[in-house]
Design a protein around this motif. Structure first.
Motif, mmCIF file in Angstrom:
data_model
loop_
_atom_site.group_PDB
_atom_site.id
_atom_site.type_symbol
_atom_site.label_atom_id
_atom_site.label_comp_id
_atom_site.label_asym_id
_atom_site.label_seq_id
_atom_site.Cartn_x
_atom_site.Cartn_y
_atom_site.Cartn_z
ATOM 1 N N THR A 132 0.966 -1.053 0.038
ATOM 2 C CA THR A 132 -0.158 -0.020 0.050
ATOM 3 C C THR A 132 0.756 1.176 -0.106
ATOM 4 O O THR A 132 2.059 1.242 0.061
ATOM 5 N N GLU A 133 0.269 2.198 -0.309
ATOM 6 C CA GLU A 133 0.945 3.579 -0.138
ATOM 7 C C GLU A 133 1.459 3.808 1.145
ATOM 8 O O GLU A 133 2.641 4.050 1.281
ATOM 9 N N ALA A 134 0.783 3.376 2.208
ATOM 10 C CA ALA A 134 1.472 3.429 3.774
ATOM 11 C C ALA A 134 2.882 2.718 3.875
ATOM 12 O O ALA A 134 3.565 2.899 4.368
ATOM 13 N N GLY A 135 2.759 1.490 3.309
ATOM 14 C CA GLY A 135 3.786 0.369 3.337
ATOM 15 C C GLY A 135 4.837 0.791 2.511
ATOM 16 O O GLY A 135 6.100 0.870 2.901
ATOM 17 N N ARG A 136 4.741 1.689 1.293
ATOM 18 C CA ARG A 136 5.654 2.128 0.531
ATOM 19 C C ARG A 136 6.530 3.115 1.446
ATOM 20 O O ARG A 136 7.662 3.263 1.203
ATOM 21 N N THR A 137 5.635 3.966 1.916
ATOM 22 C CA THR A 137 6.397 5.136 2.838
ATOM 23 C C THR A 137 7.014 4.589 4.079
ATOM 24 O O THR A 137 8.211 5.053 4.013
ATOM 25 N N ARG A 138 6.583 3.506 4.841
ATOM 26 C CA ARG A 138 7.259 2.956 5.845
ATOM 27 C C ARG A 138 8.585 2.122 5.237
ATOM 28 O O ARG A 138 9.512 2.354 6.160
ATOM 29 N N PHE A 139 8.481 1.748 3.921
ATOM 30 C CA PHE A 139 9.708 1.075 3.366
ATOM 31 C C PHE A 139 10.893 1.938 3.149
ATOM 32 O O PHE A 139 12.012 1.888 3.782
ATOM 33 N N LEU A 140 10.468 3.154 2.592
ATOM 34 C CA LEU A 140 11.375 4.241 2.145
ATOM 35 C C LEU A 140 11.894 5.004 3.565
ATOM 36 O O LEU A 140 13.046 5.288 3.774
ATOM 37 N N ASP A 141 11.171 5.065 4.645
ATOM 38 C CA ASP A 141 11.445 5.418 5.717
ATOM 39 C C ASP A 141 12.497 4.495 6.459
ATOM 40 O O ASP A 141 13.632 5.154 6.995
ATOM 41 N N ALA A 142 12.369 3.236 6.361
ATOM 42 C CA ALA A 142 13.532 2.437 6.678
ATOM 43 C C ALA A 142 14.731 2.474 6.173
ATOM 44 O O ALA A 142 15.829 2.476 6.609
ATOM 45 N N LEU A 143 14.659 2.731 4.758
ATOM 46 C CA LEU A 143 16.025 2.855 3.993
ATOM 47 C C LEU A 143 16.645 4.266 4.474
ATOM 48 O O LEU A 143 17.979 4.191 4.116
ATOM 49 N N MET A 144 15.779 5.102 5.028
ATOM 50 C CA MET A 144 16.573 6.378 5.430
ATOM 51 C C MET A 144 17.224 6.117 6.791
ATOM 52 O O MET A 144 18.017 7.339 7.131
ATOM 53 N N MET A 145 16.884 5.460 7.479
ATOM 54 C CA MET A 145 17.475 5.216 8.709
ATOM 55 C C MET A 145 18.885 4.877 8.611
ATOM 56 O O MET A 145 19.328 4.276 7.872
ATOM 57 N N PRO A 146 19.784 5.177 9.635
ATOM 58 C CA PRO A 146 21.171 4.447 9.699
ATOM 59 C C PRO A 146 21.019 2.984 9.698
ATOM 60 O O PRO A 146 20.153 2.437 10.348
#
Length: 235
Positions: A132-146
């Motif tokens: 979902t769009e929320a899942g895509r956002t969460r995934f990209l947030d994970a990649l932005m973390m250290p």
């Protein structure tokens, strides 16, 4: 303590959970029995290690990798499992049917993934998952973390550490088997090179091929140092 556990805390808990000060736990265990003290100490130690892990960076757990796979297209749980087995995703996280399906279930409950039933002739309907769009956002947030440090555990390297205690035939067999296995992996990567479409896929494929080729080259060049018979013949 939750690494690889799909039924653990919410996604990315490890990256945001602060370490618990000892004084917080210490105040709760004073005067308790030895067993209660031990249990509390274990809980504290695990929470503390989680805090240290968070400081070092987030790891890629099964749910995160499932989200990443679903950004590439809809898939069933079986198809996701095949990606772990055949496309190298096992290098990012350990996964089995016993962890993938609970992970997908949790992602669905959290609204990060949707699921639909597709009919099959003479077979039960198959469940197809979509991000979902929320899942895509969460995934990209994970990649932005250290990111956490890479992990590599090698029973082979451990055995070689004590190769001076082993018979020459055993050392030779371990080396032959390990080299053959790495050559097989490298061959699969070479075969999959043409399937790498994005720049990122090409980069990761090239990185993997470079690493495995270097391992094989080193083993071939230096195995003589671990085999007395071969070393005597070389001298």
């Amino acid at each position: 303590m939750w690494a690889g556990c799909a039924c653990g805390p919410p996604l990315f808990w490890r990256a945001s959970r602060p370490a618990m000060p000892f004084c917080t736990v210490r105040g709760t265990i004073t005067g308790r029995s030895g067993l209660q003290f031990a249990v509390a100490a274990i809980i504290y130690a695990r929470l503390y290690r989680s805090g240290i892990a968070a400081f070092r960076g987030a790891t890629m757990d099964v749910r995160t990798v499932c989200l990443g796979l679903l950004t590439r297209g809809d898939a069933t749980g079986y198809e996701i499992k095949k990606q772990f087995e055949e496309s190298g995703y096992r290098h990012f996280a350990e996964a089995s049917f016993g962890s993938i399906y609970p992970a997908l279930g949790r992602l669905t409950v959290d609204g990060l993934v949707s699921v639909r039933d597709e009919p099959q002739e003479k077979r039960p309907d198959r469940k197809v998952y979509s991000i979902t769009e929320a899942g895509r956002t969460r995934f990209l947030d994970a990649l932005m973390m250290p990111l956490a440090d890479d992990r590599h555990r090698s029973p082979f390297a451990f055995a070689m550490l004590f190769s001076h205690l082993l018979p020459d035939t055993r050392v030779r067999a371990l080396l032959d088997s390990y080299i053959a296995d790495k050559e097989s992996v490298l061959a699969r990567m070479e075969a999959g090179k043409s399937a790498a479409k994005t720049a990122g896929e090409q980069f990761v494929n090239g990185l993997g091929r470079t690493i495995y080729a270097a391992i094989i080259d080193y083993l071939r060049a230096h195995r003589v140092a671990l085999q007395p018979c071969a070393r005597e013949a070389a001298e």
